[in-house]
Design an enzyme around this catalytic site. Structure first.
Site, PDB file in Angstrom:
ATOM      1  N   GLU A  80      14.382 -18.470  60.186  1.00  0.00           N
ATOM      2  CA  GLU A  80      15.056 -19.423  59.147  1.00  0.00           C
ATOM      3  C   GLU A  80      13.443 -20.538  59.280  1.00  0.00           C
ATOM      4  O   GLU A  80      13.602 -20.628  57.699  1.00  0.00           O
ATOM      5  CB  GLU A  80      15.406 -20.935  60.641  1.00  0.00           C
ATOM      6  CG  GLU A  80      16.880 -20.448  60.374  1.00  0.00           C
ATOM      7  CD  GLU A  80      16.768 -19.824  61.767  1.00  0.00           C
ATOM      8  OE1 GLU A  80      17.563 -19.567  63.085  1.00  0.00           O
ATOM      9  OE2 GLU A  80      15.797 -18.825  61.908  1.00  0.00           O
ATOM     10  N   CYS A 108      18.143 -20.703  67.304  1.00  0.00           N
ATOM     11  CA  CYS A 108      17.513 -21.412  68.913  1.00  0.00           C
ATOM     12  C   CYS A 108      16.920 -23.502  68.563  1.00  0.00           C
ATOM     13  O   CYS A 108      17.126 -23.476  67.791  1.00  0.00           O
ATOM     14  CB  CYS A 108      15.951 -20.593  68.631  1.00  0.00           C
ATOM     15  SG  CYS A 108      14.458 -21.144  67.880  1.00  0.00           S
ATOM     16  N   SER A 122      16.957  25.386  69.689  1.00  0.00           N
ATOM     17  CA  SER A 122      17.098  25.050  68.652  1.00  0.00           C
ATOM     18  C   SER A 122      17.140  23.768  67.739  1.00  0.00           C
ATOM     19  O   SER A 122      17.487  23.019  66.990  1.00  0.00           O
ATOM     20  CB  SER A 122      17.508  23.678  69.696  1.00  0.00           C
ATOM     21  OG  SER A 122      15.967  23.203  69.497  1.00  0.00           O
ATOM     22  N   THR A 174      12.102  19.266  78.790  1.00  0.00           N
ATOM     23  CA  THR A 174      11.861  19.142  77.230  1.00  0.00           C
ATOM     24  C   THR A 174      10.476  19.931  77.058  1.00  0.00           C
ATOM     25  O   THR A 174      10.157  20.391  75.732  1.00  0.00           O
ATOM     26  CB  THR A 174      12.644  18.306  77.191  1.00  0.00           C
ATOM     27  OG1 THR A 174      13.810  18.174  77.366  1.00  0.00           O
ATOM     28  CG2 THR A 174      11.946  18.209  75.602  1.00  0.00           C
ATOM     29  N   LEU A 208       7.668  14.209  71.055  1.00  0.00           N
ATOM     30  CA  LEU A 208       8.851  12.446  70.653  1.00  0.00           C
ATOM     31  C   LEU A 208       7.798  11.102  69.898  1.00  0.00           C
ATOM     32  O   LEU A 208       8.239  10.283  70.677  1.00  0.00           O
ATOM     33  CB  LEU A 208       8.564  12.246  72.259  1.00  0.00           C
ATOM     34  CG  LEU A 208       9.237  13.502  72.764  1.00  0.00           C
ATOM     35  CD1 LEU A 208       9.894  12.975  74.201  1.00  0.00           C
ATOM     36  CD2 LEU A 208      10.661  13.495  72.666  1.00  0.00           C
TER      37      LEU A 208
END
Length: 371
Positions: free
Chosen positions: A56, A79, A172, A200, A208
């Site tokens: 806002e 808020c 994969s 993994t 990652l």
């Protein structure tokens, strides 16, 4: 062709603006705002970063003319309390807005309808619930975190048409196409943390991280019951650049010290059924302000996460391929269930085609205590 009312049209724009804050505002909500006067947009804004101005106030700052009597469209209830910034209700009153149109109510106990009440008490007309479902979906993470104080967990996996996440040789890369993989990186930017199992790390030596321009790397969480992650793995050697947490049951201070010397944070947690207690881990992570986790585990970790009841949303990427193989890995391993009625139940909430692949999104239906 869909036809929208004026209120819906401007709320749709506010929603699109809100999405620009993805990955930068956690654990705050995504919020967008549009100011309209006499049928013209005179200001727009969104919550851009944690600790920065709310949507806002950014919209008011964008205005170059008076907002007296204007209509403010905002995706989330304004808020009404002091936090890192002053209350947005004060700014709305100061700018003499005539009407406020709201998508979602804010479940934060510090707001929870008080923002609407303050505006109405000062003579401002308030319209609620415009595109509520879309506005609610924007902030599934925020709503969950503010109510549960635990991370919202998204279990993501890619599989072939015959339900395999790798070949019989364990390979994969890649099941899905480039477009789907790009979408995954958008989610790595959006969610605050990414979690995987040590298997993994041992099998793929992943980073990652988030590989999109101006993206934010998620906090990396590795479930490593006995601390087996190699000290020369990508996860460990880059812990100084990307926050990395090892969740373990290991209590050997000397061993833990080796990882801490590499800048890894080590959380020693209770053991449950031979693995890290995932429910306890969620409590600790929630206390640290981590509001969301993208779970990119293998079948063992996925099964443990479902069993622990920590998964909120399942993302299933389906590639038009068949691997075959009785021993090829599947998304969820472990013992499985004996009876169909014992299955983990899902509620489909979305389906889309991404390149040549399909993405299914499903909410996990919580089990009743007696089931």
């Amino acid at each position: 062709m869909e036809i929208y009312s004026e209120d819906e049209k401007y709320m749709k724009l506010a929603i699109e603006l809100a999405k620009r804050g993805a990955g930068h505002v956690n654990p705050n909500p995504l919020v967008g705002a549009v100011i309209v006067r006499d049928g013209r947009i005179i200001g727009t804004g969104w919550h851009k970063e944690f600790g920065g101005l709310h949507a806002e106030r950014n919209a008011f700052a964008d205005c170059t003319e008076s907002t007296e009597g204007a209509v403010l469209y905002v995706t989330l209830e304004p808020c009404c309390h002091y936090g890192k910034t002053p209350p947005c209700t004060e700014a709305i009153l100061e700018h003499k807005v005539g009407r406020v149109v709201i998508g979602s109510r804010d479940p934060n106990p510090l707001v929870a309808g008080r923002g609407v009440m303050i505006l109405r008490d000062h003579g401002i007309a308030v319209t609620e619930g415009v595109l509520k479902e879309e506005c609610d979906n924007l902030n599934r993470v925020f709503f969950h975190y503010i109510e549960k104080k635990r991370p919202y967990v998204v279990m993501k996996y890619a599989m072939t048409m015959d339900g395999k996440i790798a070949t019989v040789a364990g390979k994969s890369r890649w099941i899905t196409g480039e477009a789907a993989r790009e979408r995954v990186h958008l989610d790595r930017n959006r969610y605050m943390a990414i979690m995987a199992g040590v298997q993994t790390v041992l099998a793929d030596d992943p980073m990652l991280n988030c590989r999109i321009e101006n993206g934010r790397n998620p906090v990396r969480i590795i479930c490593d019951t006995t601390l087996r992650a190699p000290l020369d793995s990508n996860i460990v050697t880059t812990a100084k650049e990307i926050p990395t947490i090892l969740a373990t049951c290991c209590m050997e201070e000397e061993k833990i010290g080796l990882y801490r010397d590499m800048a890894c944070q080590v959380l020693s947690l209770p053991e449950k059924e031979g693995h890290v207690d995932l429910a306890a881990l969620m409590e600790v992570l929630g206390g640290r302000g981590i509001d969301s986790i993208l779970l990119e585990g293998g079948g063992i970790l996925n099964e443990a996460a479902l069993k622990a009841g920590i998964v909120n949303l399942v993302q299933t990427y389906i590639a038009p391929k068949i691997f075959g193989g009785a021993t090829a890995p599947t998304p969820v391993s472990g013992a499985g269930v004996d009876e169909p009625d014992e299955a983990y139940r899902l509620r489909p909430v979305g389906m889309q085609r991404i390149g040549e692949d399909i993405l299914l999104e499903s909410e996990v239906i919580p089990c009743s205590p007696e089931s």
